[in-house]
Design an enzyme around this catalytic site. Structure first.
Site, PDB file in Angstrom:
ATOM      1  CD  GLN A  93      -2.081   0.985   2.930  1.00  0.00           C
ATOM      2  OE1 GLN A  93      -1.410   1.751   3.725  1.00  0.00           O
ATOM      3  NE2 GLN A  93      -3.664   1.148   3.290  1.00  0.00           N
ATOM      4  N   GLY A  94       0.855   2.229  -1.175  1.00  0.00           N
ATOM      5  CA  GLY A  94       1.298   3.258  -1.251  1.00  0.00           C
ATOM      6  C   GLY A  94       0.983   4.746  -0.871  1.00  0.00           C
ATOM      7  CE1 TYR A  95      -3.595   3.747  -0.089  1.00  0.00           C
ATOM      8  CE2 TYR A  95      -5.060   3.851   1.499  1.00  0.00           C
ATOM      9  CZ  TYR A  95      -4.859   2.994   0.554  1.00  0.00           C
ATOM     10  OH  TYR A  95      -5.936   2.572  -0.034  1.00  0.00           O
ATOM     11  CB  SER A  96       1.526   7.009   5.344  1.00  0.00           C
ATOM     12  OG  SER A  96       0.743   6.716   5.744  1.00  0.00           O
ATOM     13  CB  SER A 136       3.593  -3.505   5.564  1.00  0.00           C
ATOM     14  OG  SER A 136       2.092  -3.051   5.316  1.00  0.00           O
ATOM     15  CD  GLU A 147      -4.849   0.361   6.878  1.00  0.00           C
ATOM     16  OE1 GLU A 147      -3.802  -0.497   7.475  1.00  0.00           O
ATOM     17  OE2 GLU A 147      -4.772   1.433   7.001  1.00  0.00           O
TER      18      GLU A 147
END
Lengths: 406, 364
Positions: free
Chosen positions: A127-130, A162, A245
């Site tokens: 996941q590429g969010y933050s 992660s 999530e």
């Protein structure tokens, strides 16, 4: 108050129990967070898929079992695998977050292409969010994607990715509309982690392990059709996934398992020859936690009933992430205290208990209190959405996020 | 599968809420409390109209024949309204004692009168939970001697259920020879507790056991006190949120400051699961006997802790005003304080919960 599931459901439960008893020798050990699922875990996942014990309600054409959604059936499946101490299939961000998002908002082509191999464990996602400058204020993200010759060209940096080091693919939020207001400038892209220009660096945490990564993008080129939803709609798409999530981070069965492990530990550990569980002060803390875990369990049953009736979860739902993460952390804290000096042992030391996992959990759960919406953000949500309290007034001159220069 | 209140239970809650809005506004509570009565005859009469004095009395004896979960719904509503009415001991524990342990003759004699409100019981169980110096009752030859402390709903009682030190229950007439009734005044002026001094007072045994019935009564009482705190806590949070939405400082309502908002969120986050916990504890009492005592302990101790946090925090959100008598917020604060201490504070109750599971034993 009626806590029975009824004969049809109990028949389903019996069937499932028989399946687990017969096949549990094929189940993998609980997977480590930092490793890609091994061949045994993938084979187990595929067996469960075949029988409809995972991805049960996902349509057959996308690789699922195609059953009608049924909350009690899902519940029984979760309960029985937890009770047997056997993994109920793969649990990763691709399955728990991306798949539901694609089902809701993906194109037909995207669903057919990505869901089945993800479910089968053949494609691992991250996941590429933050970003370093966009944590709680996720919409302030700056990773940019400018369109050029039918491709997005991506530049910027993500953090807390992660599983990036083992992932095949990423679902990623980027700023495509440089001049649009903050929330309206974001798009949700999916692309291969093997695309040139991606660099993954492990991010070592306080646990001494690298459970997360930083991921850097330099002129990463992605076909424009690898977008979920429309340009500028990424914020809405992402919010659909964040909901999943938060559901993942507040599972009452997980708390019950942690508590049971703590009770066992306090039976086994002795202080001056006396079981830790017989020490008045430690026992008092244990019973206090036991009561809280019970309260969260029944809160969960109440939410289950609400959803069966199609009623909203309300406050009972909004508080789950905040309370569960805190409670899990406190369970680990008591375990360490019950072990006394032994609770310090770590890193494979002599005399270490349970492979140092209590210390690891104690630290990692602090990460979970922060991750997936910090405790403070959760409190804002509870106050604003649950109690109807006013939002903090917006600063008049808040800076609009600038897209990363290409 | 349905975890929660039934439609009938929700209707009961609505009916009691409506009645209390009409008959038991804060002004009335204040009037009764300041008059030193702890019992509002008007509210008692209105509740009797709904048949609630007979809520736990079986239909064959003229009652509604309901269970503890139904009684809990009422207790929550009474806590929310800080209603000065004797409910826990009089309408629930006394008839429950008779239902569980009474002879047919005792049941036939008392239960119809409890249901119609003509027999008013107080119940003394404190020494079953923790005996303090000066407290404790012993039985000999059909008489009781000693002191029963914190006898609940005692002020206008005309009969009592009293536990002796062995946990055996007894029926005692309010006018019996050798019985001295002394009031105890607590912080909570909406509840009545008293001390009974007994000097060879004639008593009739209620059942015959080793304390099993007394323990069940304590469990039922704990669940109801916990529910009372959930109801009272709800109101304290709602009032804090309302106040924070009106009060302005630094040019904005204080509820828009995160410091204040987070206090409210924490209260809600901690109280909300208590609601499900007390529901389940009452359900266990009615239907899952193996879990009843432990769940009552959890409900009581955990709600006691959360109740204290909510009472204090909601008061703090009101700033200086919370500390004054003007808003009357302290009635809820004190009600929650009462719920916490009676029938065992959190530590005492957790020790019991541990013992039930074979934990906390002294080394052999």
């Amino acid at each position: 108050m009626d806590l029975s599931y009824g004969p049809e459901y109990e028949a389903f439960r019996d069937e499932l129990r028989a399946f687990i008893a017969e096949n549990r020798h094929r189940a993998p050990a609980a997977p480590g967070a930092a490793q890609r699922a091994g061949a045994d875990a993938v084979a187990w996942q595929q067996l469960l898929l075949e029988h409809g014990y995972t991805a049960r309600t996902i349509p057959r054409e996308y690789g699922g079992f195609g059953a009608e959604p049924d909350i009690l059936t899902s519940r029984i499946i979760a309960e029985e695998f937890a009770a047997a101490g056997v993994p109920g299939g793969l649990s990763n961000q691709g399955i728990s977050m991306l798949v539901p998002t694609l089902l809701e908002l993906g194109t037909e082509e995207q669903k057919r292409r990505w869901i089945a191999p993800t479910l089968r464990g053949e494609i691992v996602w991250c996941q590429g969010y933050s970003e370093p400058g966009a944590g709680s204020d996720l919409a302030a993200l700056r990773t940019s994607a400018r369109e050029e010759n039918g491709e997005f060209v991506i530049n910027g940096q993500k953090i807390w990715t992660s599983t990036a080091h083992q992932a095949d693919m990423i679902f990623c939020l980027v700023r495509t509309e440089a001049d649009a207001p903050k929330h309206a400038g974001i798009s949700y892209l999916i692309f291969s982690m093997k695309t040139p220009g991606i660099e993954v660096r492990p991010l070592r945490t306080m646990t001494g392990h690298a459970e997360f990564n930083e991921t850097f993008f330099t002129d990463v080129r992605v076909p424009v059709d690898q977008i979920v939803g429309q340009r500028g709609q990424g914020w809405m798409v992402a919010n659909a996934t964040l909901g999943y999530e938060r559901g993942m981070l507040g599972d009452p069965a997980a708390l019950e398992n942690r508590l049971a492990a703590l009770v066992q530990l306090m039976h086994d550990e002795r202080i001056d020859g006396v079981r830790a569980i017989d020490n008045a002060a430690l026992c008092d803390r244990l019973v206090a936690l036991q009561a809280e875990v019970a309260a969260m369990k029944f809160n969960g049953l109440r939410l289950l009933s609400n959803s069966l009736k199609g009623e909203p979860g309300g406050l009972a739902k909004l508080i789950v992430k905040l309370q569960s993460c805190e409670l899990a952390h406190q369970i680990s804290a008591l375990a360490i205290d019950a072990m006394g000096e032994l609770g310090l042992l770590y890193g494979g030391s002599r005399r270490e208990r349970a492979g140092g996992s209590w210390q690891w959990n104690y630290m990692f759960q602090l990460g979970l209190i922060v991750g997936g919406g910090t405790a403070q953000i959760q409190k804002n949500i509870i106050a604003e959405r649950g109690l109807g309290m006013p939002r903090e007034p917006k600063l008049e001159h808040a800076r609009a996020p600038k897209a990363e220069a290409a | 599968m349905d975890f929660g209140l039934s439609p009938e239970q929700r209707m009961l809650r609505d009916a009691v809420d409506r009645l209390l809005r009409e008959h038991c506004p804060l002004d009335h509570v204040r009037e009764v409390a300041e008059g030193g009565h702890a019992v509002s005859a008007a509210v008692v009469a209105a509740l009797s109209e709904l048949g609630l004095s007979g809520i736990m009395v079986l239909e064959e004896h003229g009652g509604l024949g309901l269970g503890l979960l139904d009684a809990l719904v009422v207790a929550e509503a009474l806590g929310a309204a800080v209603a000065p009415v004797p409910f826990v001991a009089r309408c629930v524990l006394a008839p429950l004692a008779l239902r569980l342990a009474g002879t047919p003759a005792q049941q036939a004699r008392w239960l119809p009168r409890i249901a119609d409100g003509s027999a008013r019981f107080g119940v003394g169980l404190t020494e079953v939970v923790n005996r303090r110096d000066g407290g404790g009752v012993t039985a000999a030859d059909g008489t009781l001697s000693g002191s029963a402390l914190f006898v609940l709903d005692s002020a206008d009682a005309d009969a009592f259920v009293i536990a002796d030190q062995g946990g055996q229950l007894h029926l005692v007439a309010g006018e019996a020879d050798g019985l001295e009734r002394l009031p105890l005044s607590t912080i909570d002026l909406t509840r009545s507790v008293g001390e009974l001094r007994l000097d060879g007072v004639a008593a009739e045994p209620l059942g015959e056991d080793d304390g099993g019935t007394a323990n069940r009564l304590v469990a039922a009482g704990r669940v109801l006190l916990a529910a009372d705190s959930v109801g009272a806590g709800d109101v304290m949070i709602a009032r804090a949120v309302d106040y924070a939405g009106e009060r302005e400082q630094f040019g904005r309502v204080i509820g828009s400051f995160q410091a204040v908002k987070h206090m409210c969120a924490e209260m809600a986050a901690r109280l909300e699961p208590c609601r499900s916990l007390v529901w389940y504890a009452a359900h266990a009492f009615d239907a899952v006997p193996d879990e009843a005592l432990l769940m009552a302990c959890h409900a009581k101790s955990h709600t006691g802790e959360v109740g204290r946090f909510v009472a204090r925090t909601a008061t703090e959100v009101h700033g200086g005003m919370g500390f004054t008598d003007l808003l009357g917020l302290h009635y809820w604060f004190k009600r929650i304080g009462f719920d916490r201490q009676l029938l065992g504070g959190p530590e005492i109750v957790r020790a019991e919960a541990a013992a039930l599971q074979g934990w906390g034993k002294r080394a052999a």
